[in-house]
Design a protein around this motif. Sequence first.
Motif, PDB file in Angstrom:
ATOM      1  N   LEU A 103       0.845  -1.247  -0.171  1.00 34.51           N
ATOM      2  CA  LEU A 103       0.066  -0.168   0.023  1.00 34.51           C
ATOM      3  C   LEU A 103       0.856   1.281  -0.181  1.00 34.51           C
ATOM      4  O   LEU A 103       1.932   1.151   0.452  1.00 34.51           O
ATOM      5  CB  LEU A 103      -0.864  -0.272   1.249  1.00 34.51           C
ATOM      6  CG  LEU A 103      -2.158  -1.152   1.366  1.00 34.51           C
ATOM      7  CD1 LEU A 103      -2.705  -0.950   2.690  1.00 34.51           C
ATOM      8  CD2 LEU A 103      -3.010  -0.875  -0.165  1.00 34.51           C
ATOM      9  N   PRO A 104       0.454   2.279  -0.265  1.00 31.52           N
ATOM     10  CA  PRO A 104       1.100   3.600  -0.327  1.00 31.52           C
ATOM     11  C   PRO A 104       1.525   3.924   1.211  1.00 31.52           C
ATOM     12  O   PRO A 104       0.953   3.347   2.228  1.00 31.52           O
ATOM     13  CB  PRO A 104       0.014   4.763  -0.877  1.00 31.52           C
ATOM     14  CG  PRO A 104      -0.903   3.954  -1.731  1.00 31.52           C
ATOM     15  CD  PRO A 104      -0.913   2.495  -1.092  1.00 31.52           C
ATOM     16  N   THR A 105       2.426   4.743   1.376  1.00 34.02           N
ATOM     17  CA  THR A 105       2.925   5.054   2.686  1.00 34.02           C
ATOM     18  C   THR A 105       1.916   5.656   3.652  1.00 34.02           C
ATOM     19  O   THR A 105       1.027   6.216   3.017  1.00 34.02           O
ATOM     20  CB  THR A 105       4.178   6.085   2.609  1.00 34.02           C
ATOM     21  OG1 THR A 105       3.860   7.216   2.223  1.00 34.02           O
ATOM     22  CG2 THR A 105       5.520   5.292   2.059  1.00 34.02           C
TER      23      THR A 105
ATOM     24  N   GLY B  20       9.761  -2.064   8.935  1.00 35.45           N
ATOM     25  CA  GLY B  20      10.594  -1.441   8.163  1.00 35.45           C
ATOM     26  C   GLY B  20      10.265  -1.327   6.616  1.00 35.45           C
ATOM     27  O   GLY B  20      10.929  -0.476   5.710  1.00 35.45           O
ATOM     28  N   ARG B  21       9.113  -1.845   6.192  1.00 33.07           N
ATOM     29  CA  ARG B  21       8.744  -2.073   4.978  1.00 33.07           C
ATOM     30  C   ARG B  21       7.420  -1.267   4.415  1.00 33.07           C
ATOM     31  O   ARG B  21       7.024  -0.877   3.301  1.00 33.07           O
ATOM     32  CB  ARG B  21       8.669  -3.353   4.313  1.00 33.07           C
ATOM     33  CG  ARG B  21      10.017  -3.892   4.528  1.00 33.07           C
ATOM     34  CD  ARG B  21      10.155  -5.425   4.069  1.00 33.07           C
ATOM     35  NE  ARG B  21       9.580  -5.771   2.700  1.00 33.07           N
ATOM     36  CZ  ARG B  21       9.182  -6.993   2.402  1.00 33.07           C
ATOM     37  NH1 ARG B  21       9.730  -8.020   2.819  1.00 33.07           N
ATOM     38  NH2 ARG B  21       8.785  -7.079   0.915  1.00 33.07           N
ATOM     39  N   GLY B  22       6.458  -1.459   5.488  1.00 33.99           N
ATOM     40  CA  GLY B  22       5.143  -0.774   5.514  1.00 33.99           C
ATOM     41  C   GLY B  22       3.982  -1.672   5.290  1.00 33.99           C
ATOM     42  O   GLY B  22       4.113  -2.999   5.730  1.00 33.99           O
TER      43      GLY B  22
ATOM     44  N   GLY C 184      11.699 -12.089  15.846  1.00 35.73           N
ATOM     45  CA  GLY C 184      11.176 -10.630  15.073  1.00 35.73           C
ATOM     46  C   GLY C 184       9.785 -10.420  15.742  1.00 35.73           C
ATOM     47  O   GLY C 184       9.391  -9.438  16.084  1.00 35.73           O
ATOM     48  N   GLU C 185       8.977 -11.296  15.900  1.00 35.44           N
ATOM     49  CA  GLU C 185       7.575 -11.434  16.469  1.00 35.44           C
ATOM     50  C   GLU C 185       7.792 -11.060  18.072  1.00 35.44           C
ATOM     51  O   GLU C 185       6.963 -10.255  18.380  1.00 35.44           O
ATOM     52  CB  GLU C 185       6.875 -12.715  16.552  1.00 35.44           C
ATOM     53  CG  GLU C 185       6.452 -13.304  14.878  1.00 35.44           C
ATOM     54  CD  GLU C 185       5.916 -14.493  14.801  1.00 35.44           C
ATOM     55  OE1 GLU C 185       5.106 -14.680  14.165  1.00 35.44           O
ATOM     56  OE2 GLU C 185       6.422 -15.385  15.634  1.00 35.44           O
ATOM     57  N   ILE C 186       8.639 -11.602  18.805  1.00 35.59           N
ATOM     58  CA  ILE C 186       8.836 -11.015  20.178  1.00 35.59           C
ATOM     59  C   ILE C 186       9.185  -9.551  20.155  1.00 35.59           C
ATOM     60  O   ILE C 186       8.532  -8.814  21.018  1.00 35.59           O
ATOM     61  CB  ILE C 186       9.937 -12.036  20.795  1.00 35.59           C
ATOM     62  CG1 ILE C 186       9.422 -13.580  20.761  1.00 35.59           C
ATOM     63  CG2 ILE C 186      10.122 -11.427  22.136  1.00 35.59           C
ATOM     64  CD1 ILE C 186       8.291 -13.713  21.784  1.00 35.59           C
TER      65      ILE C 186
END
Length: 260
Positions: free
Chosen positions: A39-41, A74-76, A125-127
């Motif tokens: 999606l757009p930022t 970090g990616r959206g 990463g989930e933690i």
Amino acid sequence: MDDESWALSPDTRKPLPELIEDKLRQLIESGRFQAGDRLPTEPELAQRLAVARSSLRTALQRLQLQGIVEVMRGRGWYVRSTHVGERDETPLVLDGRISDSDLLEVRIALEATAASLAAVRADDGEIDEIAKRAKDHQTASSDDVEELLRTDEEFHAAVVKASHNELLEQLYRSLVPKLRGYRRNSYGTAELHNRSATEHDQVAWFLKRRDEGGARVSMTTHLLGLYNDLANRSDVPPDERATLNTYSYDEADEPRWHKS
């Protein structure tokens, strides 16, 4: 993209985040965005929709709870599923006569299990994401009810998602909208906000240490505060009230229900 396609419905009966949610669902359902599309930022979305970013984030978080979009650190924001009609806000049909206390009792059972599973199954990463959501709730303004609700729901949704149990996640998604009105009204003081934030931190602490029992008990304790507040309301008949015993966590201790 033309501006008209991003215009919100003029329906003034709905809160702004719901109007934004409806528009994003419409754009996804129409094929404007496909599964896997980014999606757009947030700033760009807010500009196109002519709304504040806080309202936009609330709408995106609701779509996330429905499994329609997901956020990648970090990616959206990305489209997770285009089956909008199938992933309704209440994916499982619940009887409208179900009481808030019934819903909360089931929620306690679901999220306690989710927390214990997350301690075992979640990746690092989930933690970290759960800890970040706890921090976001802690730093939210005590005067902004919508922000408190959004950050609170994001924390709990992250824990449930980290359980890696799809059915549990669907059951959780069926409960969240039903409780949203009551939970919104439960925010009232900075003290309640601080307590909630501290208890989120405790759940995240046990998860980081991969302590299954500690995660389960800390989540139960956290949700018990909301449940006890509800049980003390006059519209809950005394003979239907229940509570959990007072306990401190150790290897043998488990919460037990009894009549209040």
